[in-house]
Design an enzyme around this catalytic site. Structure first.
Site, PDB file in Angstrom:
ATOM      1  CE  LYS A 271      -4.150  -1.941   1.165  1.00  0.00           C
ATOM      2  NZ  LYS A 271      -5.449  -1.648   0.541  1.00  0.00           N
TER       3      LYS A 271
ATOM      4  CG  ASP B  93      -4.204  -1.113  -3.388  1.00  0.00           C
ATOM      5  OD1 ASP B  93      -4.664  -0.197  -4.103  1.00  0.00           O
ATOM      6  OD2 ASP B  93      -4.918  -1.865  -2.692  1.00  0.00           O
TER       7      ASP B  93
ATOM      8  CD  GLU C 291      -5.271  -3.662  -5.719  1.00  0.00           C
ATOM      9  OE1 GLU C 291      -4.353  -4.527  -5.752  1.00  0.00           O
ATOM     10  OE2 GLU C 291      -6.135  -3.650  -4.841  1.00  0.00           O
TER      11      GLU C 291
ATOM     12  CG  ASP D 109      -9.732  -3.187  -4.963  1.00  0.00           C
ATOM     13  OD1 ASP D 109     -10.796  -3.812  -4.920  1.00  0.00           O
ATOM     14  OD2 ASP D 109      -9.019  -3.028  -3.952  1.00  0.00           O
TER      15      ASP D 109
ATOM     16  CE  LYS E 192     -10.431  -5.864  -1.938  1.00  0.00           C
ATOM     17  NZ  LYS E 192     -10.202  -4.537  -1.422  1.00  0.00           N
TER      18      LYS E 192
END
Ligand SMILES: [Mg+2]
Length: 325
Positions: free
Chosen positions: A108, A137, A166, A191, A213
């Protein structure tokens, strides 16, 4: 569908509060509600700030797990990526060590301290070695111009070790612009854009990878349907569930025909505890499918009696929303 009554869900409802090893997503404790049905246990764990509409998808996923079951698996073992929260290079290396044998790390980035982000990437790359892959991400934190600059500079540091970036920007239309203008060969993954904008058509013209997800998409069957519509490489990811919720993520990863590779399903390792005794965590970089049953001792250890009524109320409100549709 074998749809349970609210009383059936409430009868077995257990609420736990599990500390995180490191702060993640701004929280230090993960609260989760669990219930049991004929197919096993289901997890209902929308983050505390989520509204009833968003939470209802999480409830549908938990109900599917306990009362419906999942599609047949196409594979029995799922490769896992390490998930590295925001933090210092030292914390990043410490976090990587939790994910035993993982060759792919998802990092991240906060977007505001790019020299610190670069230092973390370099530190993780050094530990992973030549065969490692890094995913970045950005959680939508860059403008189009920032994304072009950041992705180019991360590519200069990582080269082909950078597997994809991402959600570089908040919206799908911004990501489409980055995709069009980017001059370095770095694939882009979407995402949040898929869930928030309901994108399923022509996504493969705009990005290279789709992140799915289970809980935010209302269950394995719904997410699998979206995967089939998308017809592009898929990575299944999680939302900081216990092993009960994680098992549903593994069921999706096992059933998706167009799976890219390592999945973001190793996040039980970010929790300081779990509700099953042999947690679904990566061993040699992968997790095999198996049945998961909570241990009564662990349900008691992490029980949060002062939060039980709050979760019962949330379950009731969410169930009513779900039932009316
Ligand atoms: Mg993401």
């Amino acid at each position: 569908m074998n749809f349970p009554s609210l009383a059936e869900l409430s009868d077995s409802l257990r609420v736990v509060a599990i500390p995180l090893k490191q702060k993640f997503r701004g929280i230090t404790t993960r609260e989760v509600a669990l219930f049991e049905g004929p197919f096993g246990w289901g997890e209902f764990s929308p983050f505390l700030e989520y509204d009833v509409a968003e939470s209802s998808r999480w409830l549908a996923a938990g109900i599917e797990s306990a009362f419906v079951g999942w599609p047949a698996p196409k594979r029995e073992v799922i490769e896992i990526n390490a998930t590295i929260p925001d933090g210092t290079p030292e914390e990043a290396v410490a976090a990587l060590a939790f994910f035993q044998g993982c060759r792919t790390a998802k990092i991240k980035v906060a977007g505001t301290h790019s020299s610190l982000d670069t230092a973390r990437l370099v530190a993780v790359e050094r530990v992973l070695g030549d065969s490692g892959k890094i995913r970045i991400d950005a959680n939508g934190c860059w403008s189009v111009a920032e994304a072009l600059k950041q992705i180019t500079s991360f590519y200069e540091v990582l080269g082909n070790t950078l597997e994809y970036v991402e959600q570089p920007c908040a919206t799908v239309s911004e990501i489409a612009q980055v995709h069009e203008k980017l001059s370095v060969p770095v694939p882009l993954a979407i995402d949040e854009g898929i869930r928030k904008e309901g994108y399923t058509r022509n996504l493969s013209d705009i990005a290279d990878v789709a992140i799915l997800k289970v809980a935010p998409m209302g269950g394995v069957k719904n997410a699998l349907h979206i995967a089939q519509q998308l017809d592009m490489p898929i990575v299944v990811s999680s939302a900081l569930e216990t092993s009960i919720g994680m098992r549903a993520g593994l069921a999706l990863a096992a059933a998706v025909p167009n799976l890219l590779g390592a999945c973001g399903l190793g996040t039980v390792d970010l929790l300081g505890g779990d509700v099953i005794s042999h947690s679904l965590v990566a061993e040699d970089g992968a997790i095999g499918l198996r049945e998961v049953v909570p241990s009564l001792e662990l349900l008691d250890r992490w029980a949060a009696p002062d939060r039980a009524q709050w979760w019962q109320n949330r379950l009731t409100m969410t169930y009513e929303f779900l039932d009316r549709r």
